[in-house]
Design a protein around this motif. Sequence first.
Motif, PDB file in Angstrom:
ATOM      1  N   UNK A  82     -37.459  16.071  -0.586  1.00 59.76           N
ATOM      2  CA  UNK A  82     -37.181  16.002   0.846  1.00 59.76           C
ATOM      3  C   UNK A  82     -36.385  17.222   1.281  1.00 59.76           C
ATOM      4  N   UNK A  83     -36.654  17.668   2.489  1.00 60.22           N
ATOM      5  CA  UNK A  83     -36.070  18.908   2.997  1.00 60.22           C
ATOM      6  C   UNK A  83     -34.569  18.786   3.209  1.00 60.22           C
ATOM      7  N   UNK A  84     -33.863  19.917   3.109  1.00 60.85           N
ATOM      8  CA  UNK A  84     -32.449  19.921   3.491  1.00 60.85           C
ATOM      9  C   UNK A  84     -32.283  19.377   4.897  1.00 60.85           C
ATOM     10  N   UNK A  85     -31.228  18.591   5.095  1.00 59.70           N
ATOM     11  CA  UNK A  85     -31.005  17.967   6.396  1.00 59.70           C
ATOM     12  C   UNK A  85     -31.399  16.507   6.432  1.00 59.70           C
ATOM     13  N   UNK A  86     -32.133  16.046   5.421  1.00 58.57           N
ATOM     14  CA  UNK A  86     -32.478  14.633   5.325  1.00 58.57           C
ATOM     15  C   UNK A  86     -31.202  13.826   5.088  1.00 58.57           C
ATOM     16  N   UNK A  87     -31.090  12.686   5.746  1.00 59.55           N
ATOM     17  CA  UNK A  87     -29.903  11.846   5.599  1.00 59.55           C
ATOM     18  C   UNK A  87     -29.777  11.353   4.163  1.00 59.55           C
ATOM     19  N   UNK A  88     -28.782  11.865   3.452  1.00 57.65           N
ATOM     20  CA  UNK A  88     -28.650  11.571   2.025  1.00 57.65           C
ATOM     21  C   UNK A  88     -28.358  10.092   1.767  1.00 57.65           C
ATOM     22  N   UNK A  89     -27.375   9.546   2.472  1.00 55.11           N
ATOM     23  CA  UNK A  89     -26.987   8.157   2.213  1.00 55.11           C
ATOM     24  C   UNK A  89     -28.132   7.199   2.500  1.00 55.11           C
ATOM     25  N   UNK A  90     -28.809   7.410   3.630  1.00 53.40           N
ATOM     26  CA  UNK A  90     -29.906   6.514   4.008  1.00 53.40           C
ATOM     27  C   UNK A  90     -31.065   6.625   3.019  1.00 53.40           C
ATOM     28  N   UNK A  91     -31.368   7.854   2.575  1.00 54.04           N
ATOM     29  CA  UNK A  91     -32.473   8.047   1.633  1.00 54.04           C
ATOM     30  C   UNK A  91     -32.143   7.433   0.279  1.00 54.04           C
ATOM     31  N   UNK A  92     -30.917   7.622  -0.191  1.00 56.00           N
ATOM     32  CA  UNK A  92     -30.523   7.044  -1.473  1.00 56.00           C
ATOM     33  C   UNK A  92     -30.660   5.532  -1.437  1.00 56.00           C
ATOM     34  N   UNK A  93     -30.174   4.915  -0.368  1.00 57.14           N
ATOM     35  CA  UNK A  93     -30.263   3.453  -0.249  1.00 57.14           C
ATOM     36  C   UNK A  93     -31.713   2.993  -0.234  1.00 57.14           C
ATOM     37  N   UNK A  94     -32.545   3.681   0.555  1.00 62.59           N
ATOM     38  CA  UNK A  94     -33.955   3.294   0.653  1.00 62.59           C
ATOM     39  C   UNK A  94     -34.676   3.513  -0.671  1.00 62.59           C
ATOM     40  N   UNK A  95     -34.362   4.605  -1.346  1.00 63.05           N
ATOM     41  CA  UNK A  95     -35.037   4.926  -2.605  1.00 63.05           C
ATOM     42  C   UNK A  95     -34.695   3.916  -3.690  1.00 63.05           C
ATOM     43  N   UNK A  96     -33.432   3.585  -3.810  1.00 63.25           N
ATOM     44  CA  UNK A  96     -33.026   2.632  -4.846  1.00 63.25           C
ATOM     45  C   UNK A  96     -33.564   1.234  -4.546  1.00 63.25           C
TER      46      UNK A  96
END
Length: 242
Positions: A142-156
């Motif tokens: 995912x590109x720089x600027x993607x919401x890290x916290x939201x992506x981590x939660x969704x990915x896990x």
Amino acid sequence: MAGHSKWANIQHRKGRQDEKRGKVWTRLIREIMVAARTGGGDPAMNPRLRLAIVNAKAANLPADTVKRNIDKATGNAEGVSYEEIRYEGYGIGGAAIIVDTMTDNRVRTVAEVRHAFSKYGGNLGTEGSVAFQFKHCGQLLFAPGTSEDALIEAALDAGAEDVVTGEDGSIEVLTAPGDFEAVRDALAAKGFNPELAEVTMRAENNIALAGEDAQRMQKLLDVIEDLDDVQNVFHNAELDLA
């Protein structure tokens, strides 16, 4: 791959692939045929074929071409039979290289791969000589600027194995190969669309190359990738081509 240049390296690779669209179609057709031959012609029952069809659509490969080659592979039409062969070797500075091929003539293929390695500064190794330096996994970048916290939660929540944030702000989501589709689709449903999504051989550690060494390594990779029988090339070189 170190965080500061991962994004640049991925974008560079994508650009070079886009320049070789005709070759991409050829590789996709071979992957479709082998996937259908080994796992059957029904995408619903064959994850490898399903992924190959998704990639074919992304590359604008005509649907009738996809169907025709599935039919060839499953015996509904005459076609060439391909086998998969993996080669391993070393490039500039000891960088590890894996070359996946599909061929109807293994004698021709090994001769061409060996010649490319030897002529452009590499060495073809034996089976297993570098594969231990890579992990077979699903990778979504995912590109720089993607919401890290939201992506981590969704990915896990989706069943990803790991999430890796680079120094440049790009984010990798890593999955088991068999979970790749489910994780990709779950993230897409939540609005996370990766710049790159594939099942790949991901290098565990990388070798930084700059200047002339980086140029020589890129030349070696280009020559290998341009061989007719080569499907994919994986390596652990981090190239600074500036």
